[in-house]
Design an enzyme around this catalytic site. Structure first.
Site, short mmCIF file in Angstrom:
data_model
loop_
_atom_site.label_atom_id
_atom_site.label_comp_id
_atom_site.label_asym_id
_atom_site.label_seq_id
_atom_site.Cartn_x
_atom_site.Cartn_y
_atom_site.Cartn_z
N LYS A 80 15.23 34.21 14.91
CA LYS A 80 15.64 34.25 16.32
C LYS A 80 14.80 35.27 17.09
O LYS A 80 14.59 35.14 18.29
CB LYS A 80 17.12 34.63 16.39
CG LYS A 80 17.71 34.64 17.77
CD LYS A 80 19.19 34.85 17.69
CE LYS A 80 19.84 35.00 19.05
NZ LYS A 80 21.29 35.16 18.93
N GLU B 121 25.98 35.41 25.01
CA GLU B 121 26.85 35.83 23.91
C GLU B 121 27.97 36.78 24.35
O GLU B 121 29.13 36.55 24.02
CB GLU B 121 26.01 36.45 22.79
CG GLU B 121 25.26 35.38 22.02
CD GLU B 121 24.08 35.91 21.22
OE1 GLU B 121 23.94 37.14 21.07
OE2 GLU B 121 23.30 35.08 20.73
N ASP C 204 27.43 44.40 22.58
CA ASP C 204 27.11 43.39 21.56
C ASP C 204 25.80 43.75 20.87
O ASP C 204 24.72 43.59 21.42
CB ASP C 204 26.99 42.03 22.29
CG ASP C 204 26.65 40.88 21.34
OD1 ASP C 204 26.45 41.13 20.14
OD2 ASP C 204 26.59 39.73 21.82
#
Ligand code: AMP
Length: 572
Positions: free
Chosen positions: A72, A149, A172
């Protein structure tokens, strides 16, 4: 119209998860091993054999050159990796993970998902978002929307109690990316007020720091240095990750790895690790400050600090947060599940799911979008490449904004707009998204105007329209750069190519994962333990060759127990 099944997917750096909206609630879907998290790992072998998830991760230790993880972090770049002779883009690798998650949904529900909501770090730029969407398409999924997200996590968090909430902060920190969002809930509206982050900061970076620290503590690294570079790297980062997890529940831990049959150990104290991680922890601060400043929220008025992402389990991160906010963060949402659950809620929202009628959500554009223009100073000198923002960061989306520009030179025949995303005044420091050239009628400088309209959708994707009112000429560009255009054409071809890879059938997943785990364990030990694992492996392999399900089940259980026992005695 039949719409097919829509699922919510958290495509993470380290782990991925899929959830569905079912019976009025989001529900995680277990993989073939019964687990809710699937490692984002892919391994290939010559002949097109492929492993995804747990088994692939185990092959990282034994076949590092044929295995990819953390891909990613490469999304939106032109980098590729070659695994066992097959060249794979980050989109291809992500598509393999997505396909495996779709298989899991099909196994649980009996229906193949055809569409997905995929989550991306809020701070993912346009290119990274397009790459993610393409990964979905390669996997045969219609990507209805990309959602951020922390926004997904906020949905999961907010929906748990449905009350109104003062602004809260979602922090996060995943394996590879870091996002901060300030979110508010009011009468069923989940409103993201601001997002900021760093899309190159996560647990992986703490692993690197730990590797460096451990290497200073190991006296003789000759055995490690004799390994091929990729293998040395794999052995060290796997050991670092284990140690880092151990340090989440103990004051000290041993960093242990095996190279060329020799076991190397470094004793790591929390203090040493935290000192080494200091510079990374400092980098967590800026995005928090920026997000708060952008939405004019005072840190003291935050009602909660919600933790998301596996790397927020690190005490060094929690301590830093407690210092930063003067209070303990909230760990009530499951840091690894919240994002996928939120994506499933969004899927429920889009498909009119029962129980969600009163919920709405608004998000923001995390980056400023604009064009590169030339300006002329008072001495008549041109300055190229100056960023002219059109949509400021943290503007609620969807949004459409227009800006008017004028020709700068006499008899200019065309105007060129380069489109950028970022915050720097010098466009070269921002991400270039595309270029538009519009012809204009030759007139004295400043007489011809060109209108540029930016439209930013809820997935964080941009469309640009340009008009020259004097001639009525218009141009439209759904922003794609050259690189992007080429790969877009490839989607179908890539899908076909990946379909040729032979991923192990689901009903063999247990066996495949156990084999990979046993092989990793075999390489990780020496002497007697190694012999015992070898004997277990031979027996298991023998049972597999005989294809007798009962024999296989017995041998699998035996080998599994043996490995559990060995793991429980290992220093970590
Ligand atoms: P995510 O991308 O949200 O799946 O987060 C994965 C990251 O969380 C990886 O860097 C993991 O090493 C890290 N992580 C997961 N569990 C723990 C733990 N108990 N202690 C420290 N780090 C963890």
């Amino acid at each position: 119209m039949t719409t097919g099944m829509l699922v919510g997917i958290d495509l993470g750096t380290t782990n991925s998860a899929v959830a569905v909206w079912k019976d009025g609630a989001p529900q995680l879907v277990p993989n073939a091993l019964g687990k809710e998290l699937t490692p984002s790992a892919v391994s290939l072998a010559k002949g097109g054999q492929a492993w995804v998830g747990e088994a692939a991760l185990d092959r990282m230790a034994t076949h590092p050159g044929d295995t990819a993880t953390s891909f990613k972090r490469m999304m939106g770049t032109a980098s590729t990796v070659t695994l066992a002779g097959t060249t794979m883009t980050p989109e291809d690798l992500s598509a393999m993970v997505l396909r495996s998650l779709a298989d899991d949904v099909e196994a649980m529900t009996g229906e193949r998902p055809t569409a997905a909501i995929i989550t991306v770090p809020a701070y993912f730029n346009e290119r990274q978002r397009r790459a993610t969407r393409r990964a979905g398409e390669i996997a045969g999924l219609d990507v209805r929307r990309l959602i951020n997200e922390p926004t997904a996590a906020a949905l999961a968090f907010g929906l748990a109690d449905r009350g109104d909430r003062e602004p809260f902060l979602v922090f996060d920190l995943g394996g590879g990316t870091f996002d901060v969002s300030i979110v508010e809930m009011f009468e069923g509206i989940v409103e993201v007020r601001a997002s900021a982050g760093d899309n190159r900061l996560g647990g992986d970076d703490f692993d690197e720091v730990l590797v460096k620290l451990a290497l200073t503590l190991i006296d003789d690294t000759a055995a490690l240095d004799a390994l091929p570079a990729d293998r040395r790297h794999a052995v060290l980062t796997l050991a670092a990750e284990r140690t880092r997890r151990a340090l989440s529940s103990a004051q000290e831990a041993d960093f242990t790895c095996v190279a060329q049959g020799q076991s190397l150990t470094a004793h790591i104290t929390t203090e040493a690790f935290e000192n080494a991680a200091g510079p990374l922890v400092k980098r967590l601060r800026d995005p928090v400050i920026r997000a708060l400043r952008d939405c004019h929220v005072d840190v003291r008025t935050l009602s909660d600090i919600v933790l998301v992402g596996g790397a927020t389990r690190m005490p060094v991160v929690r301590k830093a947060l407690t210092r930063m906010f003067g209070r303990f963060p909230n760990a009530t949402v499951h840091p690894d599940h919240a994002v996928a659950l939120g994506a499933a809620i969004q899927a429920g929202l889009l498909s009119g799911g029962q129980g969600l009628e009163e919920i709405r959500i608004t998000d923001v554009a995390p980056f400023t979008l604009g064009v590169g223009t030339a300006t002329r100073d008072q001495h008549g000198r041109y300055h190229d490449d100056i960023f002219a923002p059109i949509i400021e960061r943290n503007t609620p989306v969807p949004v459409s904004r227009m800006e008017r520009f004028r020709t700068l030179a006499d008899n200019q025949r065309q105007v060129v707009f380069s489109i950028y995303q970022g915050e720097a005044r010098d466009v070269k420091k921002n991400v270039k998204l595309g270029k538009l050239t519009v012809p204009v009628p030759p007139r004295p400088a400043g007489e011809v105007s060109v209108d540029v309209r930016f439209t930013y959708d809820t997935s964080g994707l941009l469309e640009v329209d340009v008009a020259v009112p004097m001639t009525g000429m218009t141009r439209n560009l759904v922003v794609v750069d050259e690189e992007d255009r080429r790969t877009q054409k490839d989607v179908e071809a890539r899908r076909k190519a990946l379909e040729k890879l032979k991923v192990h059938p689901r009903d063999e997943a247990d066996n495949v994962a156990l084999l990979a785990r046993a092989e990793r364990a075999y390489e990780g030990f020496t002497g007697q333990v190694r012999d015992i694992i070898g004997a277990g492996l031979t027996e298991f392999q023998g049972a597999l060759d005989k294809q007798d399900p009962r024999l296989i089940a017995d041998a699998r259980q035996g080998l599994g127990q043996l490995l559990d026992q060995i793991d429980s005695h290992s220093p970590l």
